[in-house]
Every structure is written in C-alpha cells, then in structure tokens.
Design an enzyme around this catalytic site. Structure first.
Site, PDB file in Angstrom:
ATOM      1  N   LEU A   1      39.893   2.406  59.210  1.00 22.29           N
ATOM      2  CA  LEU A   1      39.190   3.286  60.154  1.00 22.29           C
ATOM      3  C   LEU A   1      38.129   2.538  60.948  1.00 22.29           C
ATOM      4  O   LEU A   1      37.452   1.646  60.438  1.00 22.29           O
ATOM      5  CB  LEU A   1      38.544   4.451  59.393  1.00 22.29           C
TER       6      LEU A   1
ATOM      7  N   HIS B   1      38.596   6.276  65.331  1.00 21.38           N
ATOM      8  CA  HIS B   1      38.940   7.341  64.372  1.00 21.38           C
ATOM      9  C   HIS B   1      37.721   8.261  64.192  1.00 21.38           C
ATOM     10  O   HIS B   1      37.869   9.479  64.072  1.00 21.38           O
ATOM     11  CB  HIS B   1      39.319   6.738  63.018  1.00 21.38           C
TER      12      HIS B   1
HETATM   13  P1  AMP Z   1      46.131   4.879  63.807  1.00 18.77           P
HETATM   14  O1  AMP Z   1      45.362   4.846  62.522  1.00 18.77           O
HETATM   15  O2  AMP Z   1      46.010   3.621  64.604  1.00 18.77           O
HETATM   16  O3  AMP Z   1      47.538   5.380  63.643  1.00 18.77           O
HETATM   17  O4  AMP Z   1      45.411   5.955  64.700  1.00 18.77           O
HETATM   18  C1  AMP Z   1      45.149   7.253  64.238  1.00 18.77           C
HETATM   19  C2  AMP Z   1      44.686   8.090  65.396  1.00 18.77           C
HETATM   20  O5  AMP Z   1      43.517   7.514  65.968  1.00 18.77           O
HETATM   21  C3  AMP Z   1      45.727   8.153  66.519  1.00 18.77           C
HETATM   22  O6  AMP Z   1      45.750   9.469  67.037  1.00 18.77           O
HETATM   23  C4  AMP Z   1      45.199   7.175  67.541  1.00 18.77           C
HETATM   24  O7  AMP Z   1      45.589   7.473  68.855  1.00 18.77           O
HETATM   25  C5  AMP Z   1      43.701   7.344  67.364  1.00 18.77           C
HETATM   26  N1  AMP Z   1      42.984   6.159  67.826  1.00 18.77           N
HETATM   27  C6  AMP Z   1      43.268   4.859  67.547  1.00 18.77           C
HETATM   28  N2  AMP Z   1      42.422   4.046  68.214  1.00 18.77           N
HETATM   29  C7  AMP Z   1      41.587   4.837  68.929  1.00 18.77           C
HETATM   30  C8  AMP Z   1      40.495   4.599  69.816  1.00 18.77           C
HETATM   31  N3  AMP Z   1      40.094   3.377  70.108  1.00 18.77           N
HETATM   32  N4  AMP Z   1      39.851   5.667  70.356  1.00 18.77           N
HETATM   33  C9  AMP Z   1      40.256   6.936  70.063  1.00 18.77           C
HETATM   34  N5  AMP Z   1      41.283   7.228  69.229  1.00 18.77           N
HETATM   35  C10 AMP Z   1      41.939   6.199  68.683  1.00 18.77           C
END
Ligand code: AMP
Length: 283
Positions: free
Chosen positions: A34, A38
């Site tokens: 995270l 996140h």
């Molecule tokens: P992940 O753990 O990478 O699968 O991401 C989980 C959620 O967090 C997904 O909905 C991503 O689009 C979102 N997310 C990842 N990076 C960012 C970021 N830099 N800003 C906002 N949301 C993000």
C-alpha cells in the site's frame, strides 16, 4: 481493525451488513504494498461509507508472466499497519487456495473492452481482474467499491461488468495520487532504481505534454498528439522500453481521431528497467 482470513467469515459479515439499512459498506480492493494512492481510495471510501473493507490479494489470475507475479512487492505487515492507522474497520486477506480452489473453472470476460490496449500487452489480464473483483463483490456484498483512475482501462472494464451483470454495487473512480515529480504512485515503483525512477517520469510528462498541446495550442488531432507522447517516452533514456500510447473514448475505449474534451482518456505504458508501468489522464 478486524483481520478476516477466510471466505466463510467474510461472507457471514457481508450478509450481516447487508441486512442492516444503516450500514453502507465501501470496499477498496488492492494487491497490497500500500502507498498513498491506496490511502486516497481509503479516505474516499470513508467519506462515502460508514464501514470500510480493504482487501489485499495478489491475484495470480491477472498476471500473464510468472516472473512478474514472483517479483510483485509484498508488504503484508506494513499494509495492516497502514490500514490500522487509517482506522479501517475490516481487512480481508483471503488465502489463494480458498479463492482458487482445485477445479476452479469460471472466469469473466468483458469481450473487446478487456482484450484491447492493456489487454493486448497482457493477455488475460482483465479476465483475471474481473473474475477476482466479481468474487470479492459476491463475498463482501459492498454498496460501494473504489478504483483508481490510474488504471483507467480497469475502471472502464469493471464499470461495464457491473452494468452488464446487474451487480448491486456503485463503482467510484478516484484521481491518481502522484509524487511531486509527477510520477504516479505505484506498488511497482519500489522495484525502480533512482535513475530508473527519473526515466519513468517520461510517462507523466507525455500526458502533461498532450494537455499543454490541447489546451494552449488547440491541437486536437490524435495523430500529432500520439507522436508527441511517443517521442516523450522513447527519448527518455536507455532504461525505457515504449509499449503504447493511446487516445481513446472514456466510454468505449475506441481510438479517437480527435480529442473530445470531456470524453477522452490518454493511456501510456512502458517498461522501465524491466518494470511495467502505466499511467493515464482524463481530458
Ligand atoms: P493495486 O494494488 O495496484 O491493484 O491497486 C489497487 C487500487 O488502487 C486500484 O483501484 C488502483 O487503480 C488504485 N491505485 C493504484 N495506484 C494509485 C494511485 N497512484 N492513485 C490512486 N489510486 C491508485
């Protein structure tokens, strides 16, 4: 914070919450490691719901390469600490063998929306994403689920799945959290050296360049804008391997010949030092 490790327990809680009209469950699906991006989803979830569930599951079904799955950063203890600090009430971390028991066969495909663009570079990726997200929705039964704009195609594909399958959940998109430099926060950024991080800035720079060309120079022809994106990425340094730059409709993900203000997504992807990074922007 309550940590839930079994599907059975999570299903039971989900049922309980569903029967209480005063409980609005907001769910934030993640693959852990995270970061503040996140965190932004979690804060938004806390504004929209009165009960927040963060899920942490590195979903093998959405990786098309074994080495990518193996090297994906995992920081389970830190992740729990982050969620505790943010006053998340429930943290769901299911074991892989429960999510994909022996004989698991059923997956979800959102046809061409999931096979184009990112789906071309990562065959089966969105099938994996949709299958796991649908499972999480069925287990938790959230009222609201939050996803980042950074993974722009993912958001479109999930919204489409929810509509097509009449899933009783409201999907909410959350803007991308960036470093001061412009680099989009990503769990994969920890795999980059300082030099690679510098070169990775070409992705956000390519997006910014298009915003400048559209807003300040009234250029709307996609061909010209794509050329600018491509060259911003390709000229960034020896660690960068260009994958794609696209200008598409926010709804259909079809390529646009001209930018349509309010309905345009800019999508870029590259490998930097072998680490696959994506970024996107709305216009
Ligand atoms: P992940 O753990 O990478 O699968 O991401 C989980 C959620 O967090 C997904 O909905 C991503 O689009 C979102 N997310 C990842 N990076 C960012 C970021 N830099 N800003 C906002 N949301 C993000």
């Amino acid at each position: 914070m309550e940590i839930v490790n079994s599907i059975e327990d999570m299903t039971e809680l989900g049922r309980l919450w569903k029967s209480d009209p005063n409980t609005t469950v907001a769910c934030v699906p993640t693959m852990g490691a995270l970061h503040k991006g996140h965190g932004r989803l979690i804060s938004q979830a806390q504004e929209l719901g009165n009960l927040v569930v963060v899920t942490n599951f590195v979903n093998p079904l959405q990786f098309d390469r074994e080495d990518d799955l193996k090297s994906y950063p995992r920081t389970p203890e830190e992740d729990k600490a982050v969620c505790r600090k943010m006053n998340v009430q429930y943290y769901f971390e299911p074991p892989a063998e429960e999510m994909f028991p022996h004989g698991f066969l059923t997956t979800v495909n959102v046809a061409h929306l999931g096979t184009r663009i990112e789906g071309e570079s990562r065959p089966g990726h969105f099938r994996g994403v949709c299958s796991i997200v649908l499972k999480l929705f069925n287990i938790i039964q959230p009222d609201i689920a939050l996803f980042g704009y950074k993974d722009a195609q993912q958001l479109v594909v999930i919204q489409h799945m929810v509509r097509d399958l009449n899933l009783p959940v409201q999907v909410v998109g959350v803007p991308t959290e960036r470093e001061k430099s412009g680099l989009a926060l990503s769990s994969r950024n920890v795999l980059l050296t300082d030099e690679q991080k510098k070169q990775a800035l070409c992705l956000s720079r390519a997006l910014k360049r298009v915003h400048f060309l559209v807003k300040k120079q009234n250029i709307t022809h996609s061909g010209e804008l794509l050329q600018a994106m491509r060259s911003a990425i390709s000229s960034a340094g020896d660690e960068v391997e260009f994958d794609y730059a696209r200008i598409v409709s926010r709804v259909s993900l079809e390529d646009l010949s001209y930018v349509e203000r309010g309905n345009t997504l800019l999508l870029v992807a590259a490998r930097v030092g072998g680490v696959r990074l994506i970024d996107s922007s709305r216009l």
